[in-house]
Scaffold this motif. Structure first.
Motif, PDB file in Angstrom:
ATOM      1  N   MET A  85      44.174 -33.509   7.066  1.00  0.00           N
ATOM      2  CA  MET A  85      42.525 -33.515   6.747  1.00  0.00           C
ATOM      3  C   MET A  85      42.649 -32.807   5.155  1.00  0.00           C
ATOM      4  O   MET A  85      41.819 -33.640   4.622  1.00  0.00           O
ATOM      5  N   LEU A  86      43.342 -31.978   4.804  1.00  0.00           N
ATOM      6  CA  LEU A  86      43.537 -31.396   3.489  1.00  0.00           C
ATOM      7  C   LEU A  86      43.816 -32.514   2.396  1.00  0.00           C
ATOM      8  O   LEU A  86      43.477 -32.585   1.379  1.00  0.00           O
ATOM      9  N   ASP A  87      44.720 -33.274   3.048  1.00  0.00           N
ATOM     10  CA  ASP A  87      45.396 -34.452   1.848  1.00  0.00           C
ATOM     11  C   ASP A  87      44.303 -35.418   1.944  1.00  0.00           C
ATOM     12  O   ASP A  87      44.026 -35.888   0.510  1.00  0.00           O
ATOM     13  N   LYS A  88      43.608 -35.783   2.939  1.00  0.00           N
ATOM     14  CA  LYS A  88      42.407 -36.774   2.691  1.00  0.00           C
ATOM     15  C   LYS A  88      41.313 -36.217   1.766  1.00  0.00           C
ATOM     16  O   LYS A  88      40.804 -37.052   1.017  1.00  0.00           O
ATOM     17  N   ASN A  89      41.001 -34.869   1.790  1.00  0.00           N
ATOM     18  CA  ASN A  89      40.065 -34.388   1.039  1.00  0.00           C
ATOM     19  C   ASN A  89      40.395 -34.190  -0.275  1.00  0.00           C
ATOM     20  O   ASN A  89      39.606 -34.216  -1.277  1.00  0.00           O
ATOM     21  N   GLY A  90      41.608 -34.084  -0.385  1.00  0.00           N
ATOM     22  CA  GLY A  90      42.256 -33.878  -1.761  1.00  0.00           C
ATOM     23  C   GLY A  90      42.453 -35.191  -2.475  1.00  0.00           C
ATOM     24  O   GLY A  90      42.196 -35.014  -3.722  1.00  0.00           O
ATOM     25  N   ASN A  91      42.635 -36.408  -1.940  1.00  0.00           N
ATOM     26  CA  ASN A  91      42.864 -37.613  -2.530  1.00  0.00           C
ATOM     27  C   ASN A  91      41.468 -38.237  -2.757  1.00  0.00           C
ATOM     28  O   ASN A  91      41.413 -39.248  -3.582  1.00  0.00           O
ATOM     29  N   THR A  92      40.266 -37.713  -1.895  1.00  0.00           N
ATOM     30  CA  THR A  92      39.044 -38.701  -2.052  1.00  0.00           C
ATOM     31  C   THR A  92      38.052 -37.913  -3.145  1.00  0.00           C
ATOM     32  O   THR A  92      38.158 -36.671  -3.040  1.00  0.00           O
TER      33      THR A  92
END
Length: 588
Positions: A484-491
């Motif tokens: 989830m942190l990766d998705k939030n960071g890439n978006t």
């Protein structure tokens, strides 16, 4: 070093025209008639006679040889003989002396006798050690004559022998029969130090030829084990690499332990082949008798204790060969255990054939057993201990890597899914394993390196111990959070949504702390169940009830987590998080 001469007591006193019976601090000059007339030494079957016109007056017994000589040439140079209270004997009108425990025996005494009579003296590497010890026995010092035999032999040792590699090897080999004289006179120490200094030089050479690394292995391999050990100790103190020392030890073992090369091929040994193997092992121990077995055992134990501690010093194959020989000759259990630990540290380098260690439990009795329980072809217990040491070593390496932050080349595997499948297959096959054994087995696996699919499968696997399942659930939670942190960071998100993202992160941290607290409570409940199970261990076991309790614990664990996630007192997660938690709930 005890001197035990036997002087024959006279039955009646005789005459001594020259009047010299003892030598104190005064030097005696040999009459010219003895030197000029004693031209040679006549040899007979069990006696030696000085060829002279003057009759002999002294009989000296050394081993089985009797030397008929004149008293004065020996008294003038040998302080030991001069101190004896010689009394005449009626039997042969002379004196009788028996020199027991004489270093070098009759051959060495014959050389010394020639020196006393002024005959030519032949010093060489083969006899110098025995002559030096014998001259010390007879106290042939400068007090009685300048240039006496002790000084001559010392000069030959220092300026001739120790300057040559081959001569030093020859002298050290001859010292094996001169204990303890050679040790007390420092002949062994000087030879070992000289050899160690020459062998430790990077560009060693003897004569004009420059030798490559390891040129000295074969030469010192002929020495006795105690002399070999002293040389290795001296070489190690001079900074020689562990690889060189290990190769030298392996060469020595090849020469003195011929049974090390015996290998067991695949399926050979079943049925009649097995009895043949037992017979061959028994015959090896009985071939040389008890003395030979003790010598082999001493060599094995010394070589094991000499092995450098570094893993790269010797190969895993050599360690397993030494382990087999140590078991054959019943070496010290502590040394056998040390070998097992070292093999466990290098188990990845071993082959299957090397691990076929025959069982020697009943070989000491020398009988071929036919009982199915006692006729095990291979020693399974030894292999099991080696594997346990290997697992312990791997675990210690992982802990050290976690502390230091470094990664070992052997442990670069980023995914442990294959290892999990292997453990699960083993647990399926061996369903009778205890909880303790299953927990030890699962320690090899790192739950943080399992993929999400493997975590889902492991969370529902009843064959795994409860502690491993809890670790898998925690690892799964962390993976979902990182995802989830990766998705939030890439978006790319508007600035207005940053505050909600931060709140979600704080909420997840709070949930993680709650999960850790509940895991501790769950472990406490599990310990209570183990205690109750121990109290009921003597009663008939209810396997279905135990499995039902196991599932109940896991279900209650997931139910508590889901209940906390949807409680009224906490912020409700966004739809993406809710879908991830539903997915985790479906696992249970």
């Amino acid at each position: 070093m005890q001197k035990s001469p036997q002087v024959t007591e006279p039955q009646s006193p005789g005459s001594d025209s020259d009047g010299i019976d003892q030598v104190h601090d005064q030097r005696i000059v040999i009459p010219t008639k003895f030197v000029s007339i004693a031209d040679s030494l006549e040899k007979r079957e069990h006696s030696r006679f000085i060829t002279s016109q003057i009759p002999t007056d002294l009989s000296i017994q050394v081993q089985e040889i009797t030397f008929n000589v004149h008293k004065y040439p020996l008294v003038s140079k040998c302080g030991y003989i001069g101190q004896l209270e010689l009394q005449p004997s009626i039997s042969n009108y002379g004196y009788n002396i028996n020199l027991e425990n004489f270093p070098g025996g009759s051959e060495t005494f014959e050389i010394i006798l020639k020196f006393c009579y002024g005959l030519p003296l032949d010093l060489n590497p083969n006899n110098i050690a025995s002559i030096r010890c014998a001259s010390e026995f007879l106290e042939m010092t400068e007090e009685f004559e300048d240039g006496n035999l002790i000084s001559k032999t010392e000069a030959f040792l220092t300026f001739v022998v120790l300057c040559s590699w081959k001569d030093t090897i020859t002298v050290l080999k001859s010292c094996e029969a001169l204990s303890p004289w050679a040790e007390n006179l420092q002949i062994v120490r000087r030879c070992c130090d000289s050899l160690a200094w020459k062998a430790s030089r990077k560009n060693s050479s003897t004569g004009d030829a420059v030798h490559e690394e390891g040129w000295w292995f074969d030469d010192i391999a002929i020495l006795r084990i105690d002399h070999f050990r002293r040389i290795i100790t001296a070489i190690r103190a001079k900074g020689t690499t562990p690889e060189i020392i290990g190769k030298c030890i392996m060469r020595y073992a090849e020469r003195w332990l011929p049974g090390m090369d015996m290998e067991i091929e695949g399926v050979r040994g079943y049925g009649h082949g097995k009895n043949e193997l037992q017979f061959s092992i028994c015959s090896q121990k009985e071939e040389g008798g008890i003395a030979h077995s003790k010598e082999q055992k001493a060599i094995i134990e010394s070589l094991i204790s000499m092995l450098p501690p570094q893993q790269e010093a010797v190969s895993c194959k050599f360690l397993l060969q030494m382990l087999k020989m140590a078991m054959v000759y019943s070496a010290t259990p502590a040394l056998i255990s040390e070998l097992e630990k070292r093999v466990g540290m290098m188990l990845e380098d071993a082959s299957v054939n090397d691990l076929l260690i025959p069982s020697y439990k009943n070989f000491d009795k020398g009988k071929l057993t036919n009982s199915p329980e006692q006729c095990t072809m291979h020693d399974i217990d030894v292999v099991q201990r080696i594997v346990e040491y290997f697992l312990m070593h791997e675990q210690q390496q992982q802990q050290q890597q976690q502390k230091s932050g470094k990664c070992n080349i052997k442990n670069v595997r980023t995914c442990h899914d294959g290892l999990y499948r292997a453990i699960d297959t083993y647990l399926k096959t061996n369903r009778s394993l205890s909880e303790h054994d299953r927990r030890r087995l699962c320690k090899v696996m790192n739950c943080e390196k399992l993929s999400l699919d493997a975590c889902m499968h492991a969370a529902q696997n009843d064959r795994l111990p409860l502690r491993t399942i809890v670790q898998v659930l925690l690892s799964e939670q962390l993976k979902m959070r990182e995802e989830m942190l990766d998705k939030n960071g890439n978006t790319s998100e508007p600035e207005g949504n940053q505050s909600s993202t931060n709140m979600e992160i704080k909420t997840m941290k709070t949930e993680l702390e709650n999960m850790k607290t509940k895991m501790e409570a769950l472990q406490s409940d599990y310990s209570g169940l183990q205690q109750e199970y121990g109290k009921l261990s003597n009663k008939p076991k209810n396997a279905s009830g135990w499995a039902f309790s196991w599932r109940k614990i896991k279900n209650s664990f997931h139910t508590k987590l889901d209940g906390d996630e949807t409680g009224d007192g906490q912020q409700r997660p966004n739809p993406a998080r809710r879908r991830s938690f539903k997915r985790r709930s479906s696992i249970s």
